[in-house]
Write a protein that holds these residues in place. Sequence first.
Motif, PDB file in Angstrom:
ATOM      1  N   TYR A  58       0.789  -1.223   0.000  1.00 23.18           N
ATOM      2  CA  TYR A  58       0.000   0.000   0.000  1.00 23.18           C
ATOM      3  C   TYR A  58       0.824   1.277   0.000  1.00 23.18           C
ATOM      4  O   TYR A  58       0.353   2.309  -0.460  1.00 23.18           O
ATOM      5  N   ASN A  59       2.038   1.217   0.560  1.00 26.53           N
ATOM      6  CA  ASN A  59       2.814   2.446   0.661  1.00 26.53           C
ATOM      7  C   ASN A  59       4.298   2.113   0.707  1.00 26.53           C
ATOM      8  O   ASN A  59       4.683   1.015   1.098  1.00 26.53           O
ATOM      9  N   VAL A  60       5.117   3.066   0.330  1.00 28.00           N
ATOM     10  CA  VAL A  60       6.566   2.907   0.341  1.00 28.00           C
ATOM     11  C   VAL A  60       7.184   4.237   0.745  1.00 28.00           C
ATOM     12  O   VAL A  60       6.641   5.301   0.449  1.00 28.00           O
ATOM     13  N   SER A  61       8.294   4.149   1.466  1.00 28.15           N
ATOM     14  CA  SER A  61       8.987   5.353   1.902  1.00 28.15           C
ATOM     15  C   SER A  61      10.483   5.092   1.876  1.00 28.15           C
ATOM     16  O   SER A  61      10.949   4.088   2.411  1.00 28.15           O
ATOM     17  N   THR A  65      18.471   6.977  -1.151  1.00 28.77           N
ATOM     18  CA  THR A  65      18.234   6.377  -2.460  1.00 28.77           C
ATOM     19  C   THR A  65      18.038   4.874  -2.383  1.00 28.77           C
ATOM     20  O   THR A  65      17.193   4.325  -3.081  1.00 28.77           O
ATOM     21  N   ASN A  66      18.792   4.165  -1.543  1.00 24.09           N
ATOM     22  CA  ASN A  66      18.724   2.704  -1.484  1.00 24.09           C
ATOM     23  C   ASN A  66      18.235   2.159  -0.145  1.00 24.09           C
ATOM     24  O   ASN A  66      18.434   0.984   0.144  1.00 24.09           O
ATOM     25  N   THR A  67      17.640   2.990   0.671  1.00 27.32           N
ATOM     26  CA  THR A  67      17.134   2.533   1.969  1.00 27.32           C
ATOM     27  C   THR A  67      15.665   2.897   2.078  1.00 27.32           C
ATOM     28  O   THR A  67      15.309   4.073   2.133  1.00 27.32           O
ATOM     29  N   THR A  80      14.503  -2.565   2.361  1.00 24.00           N
ATOM     30  CA  THR A  80      15.673  -2.717   1.504  1.00 24.00           C
ATOM     31  C   THR A  80      16.760  -1.761   1.963  1.00 24.00           C
ATOM     32  O   THR A  80      16.482  -0.613   2.327  1.00 24.00           O
ATOM     33  N   THR A  81      17.963  -2.265   2.006  1.00 25.71           N
ATOM     34  CA  THR A  81      19.131  -1.444   2.324  1.00 25.71           C
ATOM     35  C   THR A  81      20.257  -1.789   1.364  1.00 25.71           C
ATOM     36  O   THR A  81      21.414  -1.630   1.677  1.00 25.71           O
ATOM     37  N   THR A  86      19.840  -0.858  -7.962  1.00 22.21           N
ATOM     38  CA  THR A  86      18.569  -1.580  -7.972  1.00 22.21           C
ATOM     39  C   THR A  86      18.465  -2.521  -6.778  1.00 22.21           C
ATOM     40  O   THR A  86      18.771  -3.711  -6.865  1.00 22.21           O
ATOM     41  N   PRO A  87      18.058  -1.996  -5.619  1.00 21.61           N
ATOM     42  CA  PRO A  87      17.938  -2.848  -4.441  1.00 21.61           C
ATOM     43  C   PRO A  87      16.747  -3.787  -4.532  1.00 21.61           C
ATOM     44  O   PRO A  87      15.758  -3.488  -5.182  1.00 21.61           O
TER      45      PRO A  87
END
Length: 122
Positions: A58-61, A65-67, A80-81, A86-87
């Motif tokens: 539903y959501n992303v934050s 840039t890669n975390t 993702t870290t 492209t993580p």
Amino acid sequence: MAQTWVSQTSGVSEILLGVSFTDASNGTAVGQLGTIVRTTDGGATWARQESGTNQDLYNVSFTETNTGNAVGGFGAILRTTAEGPTPTPTPTGTPTVTPTPSATPRVTPRPRPTPHPRPTAP
């Protein structure tokens, strides 16, 4: 100055529900069935990424840039870290209920034969 919107093509058929950009170039969108797409050129092109879930996201934050983190149905939380452009998000420890086997195995008792009545003396 009037703001204008330009249509962009994500390349996926799933409905997208959330998006996060860390700058004018780098962004990630999430949606149905665990869909994650990422852009590094301001949305001119989008690349699908593996989420490891089929739950709707539903959501992303993103804090860098890669975390980043994504949240979705049935308590799905992805993080993702990864280093690099492209993580791949990896699931966090979302608790799942699993039955615990009992220490003593249950044994089904055998049926006992029906007792026959004994004749009584007159």
